[in-house]
Design a protein around this motif. Structure first.
Motif, PDB file in Angstrom:
ATOM      1  N   HIS A  90     -50.178 -30.507   6.876  1.00 40.85           N
ATOM      2  CA  HIS A  90     -49.037 -31.124   6.207  1.00 40.85           C
ATOM      3  C   HIS A  90     -49.340 -32.593   5.978  1.00 40.85           C
ATOM      4  O   HIS A  90     -50.109 -33.213   6.727  1.00 40.85           O
ATOM      5  N   LYS A  91     -48.743 -33.159   4.949  1.00 39.93           N
ATOM      6  CA  LYS A  91     -49.024 -34.545   4.581  1.00 39.93           C
ATOM      7  C   LYS A  91     -48.762 -35.513   5.730  1.00 39.93           C
ATOM      8  O   LYS A  91     -49.485 -36.492   5.909  1.00 39.93           O
ATOM      9  N   GLU A 111     -44.983 -30.711   1.364  1.00 40.33           N
ATOM     10  CA  GLU A 111     -46.324 -31.157   0.986  1.00 40.33           C
ATOM     11  C   GLU A 111     -47.386 -30.610   1.938  1.00 40.33           C
ATOM     12  O   GLU A 111     -47.846 -31.286   2.864  1.00 40.33           O
ATOM     13  N   THR A 164     -53.869 -28.210  -3.220  1.00 36.25           N
ATOM     14  CA  THR A 164     -52.476 -28.638  -3.047  1.00 36.25           C
ATOM     15  C   THR A 164     -51.543 -27.442  -3.224  1.00 36.25           C
ATOM     16  O   THR A 164     -51.644 -26.719  -4.209  1.00 36.25           O
ATOM     17  N   MET A 166     -47.824 -26.042  -3.894  1.00 35.25           N
ATOM     18  CA  MET A 166     -46.642 -26.570  -4.575  1.00 35.25           C
ATOM     19  C   MET A 166     -45.812 -25.402  -5.099  1.00 35.25           C
ATOM     20  O   MET A 166     -46.100 -24.237  -4.812  1.00 35.25           O
TER      21      MET A 166
END
Length: 313
Positions: A90-91, A111, A164, A166
């Motif tokens: 996770h970011k 994210e 990524t 999304m």
């Protein structure tokens, strides 16, 4: 990949007597004429003249009859350092590998990323995959063009070529909810495969994907309710179908599933004169996720919130 570059050069000397030089008659004639030398008939016998005695020596070719050719090329050497592992992170905590993702229907995916290392140094040293593929079981399909994972035809999430994650999970994923939970939830075991750029081999990682509904339900006992006709409800005698109808209907804020006649009804509060029902009612709460909470506070004498002097909110 690691790169190294250099310039490779080579110089070749071409003279009129060289076989390769004479292979191109027009070039030979032009060079000889440019140096005021007698031209050579390209159709004449190319065999060397016989030497009659040791004293017969072939004269040296004048330097002006030769040409120097310099060739150069730029050479790039690629040293691959392909990744050997994939991790879900996770970011907010990129150094920690996660065992699962928590998603909410009709809300943007948090994210999450698929990475090749748990530190910036590792990631910089690895050649990442150039494409990804996701498999979450027999009911799932993956569109390699858009990078979209579907479950029973409904979108779960998307993954880009850079890893990524999304997208927005579809509310249609909740269609198979059994109807007993306060909030519908489905779980999947997923594998993500990455194709390496040079060897074309696959590396993979696995994790759990939980998708929770964005609508929560609370069964409460109320009086003074009025029952409404559920026109578009699937009257198949199940709570799940009744709840699915109320979830879709923008005008439905609560419903009643009658165990006696196994029918679905909409419900709304009413005055004592108009009330037709007293009993268990299922209330719908929208935008219910791990980031938003609906609190049912029934202890009026307890201060759950306190504002201190000087606070503006």
């Amino acid at each position: 990949p690691r790169l190294a570059s250099c310039t490779v050069s080579a110089e070749t000397k071409w003279c009129a007597e060289d076989e390769d030089f004479q292979g191109t008659a027009s070039s030979s004639v032009q060079l000889l004429q440019a140096n005021n030398l007698p031209s050579v008939d390209s159709t004449a016998d190319a065999s060397p003249p016989a030497v009659s005695s040791p004293e017969d020596v072939t004269p040296e070719t004048p330097a002006s009859a030769c040409a120097n050719e310099l060739r150069q090329t730029e050479l790039t050497i690629v040293v691959p350092s392909e990744a050997t592992s994939l991790f879900l992170v996770h970011k907010d905590e990129r150094s920690k590998a996660l065992g699962g993702m928590m998603l909410t229907a009709e809300e943007e995916v948090p994210e999450y990323f698929i990475v090749t290392g748990l530190s910036a140094k590792e990631i910089m040293q690895n050649d990442p995959p150039v494409a990804y593929h996701v498999d979450c079981g027999t009911s799932s399909t993956f569109d390699a063009i858009t990078g979209t994972l579907l479950l029973n035809g409904f979108e779960v999430f998307q993954i880009t070529n850079k890893g990524t994650i999304m997208g927005t999970p579809s509310s249609g994923l909740m269609a198979s909810c059994a109807g007993q939970e306060a909030r519908c939830k489905l779980q999947m075991a997923c594998f993500v495969y990455g194709m390496l750029p040079f060897s074309k081999e696959l590396i993979k990682t696995s994790f759990r994907v939980d998708v929770e509904d964005s609508v929560c339900w609370q069964a409460v006992s109320y009086s003074n309710f009025q029952l409404l006709e559920a026109k578009d409800a699937k009257q198949d005698g199940t709570l799940a179908s009744c709840r699915a109808w109320c979830r879709r209907a923008t005008t439905c804020s609560s419903f009643v599933f009658s165990p006696k006649d196994s029918k679905c009804h909409g419900a709304r509060t009413a005055s004592l004169a108009d009330a037709t029902y007293t009993g268990m009612v299922n209330l719908k709460s929208r935008e219910c996720s791990r980031f938003t909470r609906c609190l049912n506070i029934d202890r009026g004498s307890v201060a759950f919130w306190a504002v201190l002097p000087g606070d503006s909110e």
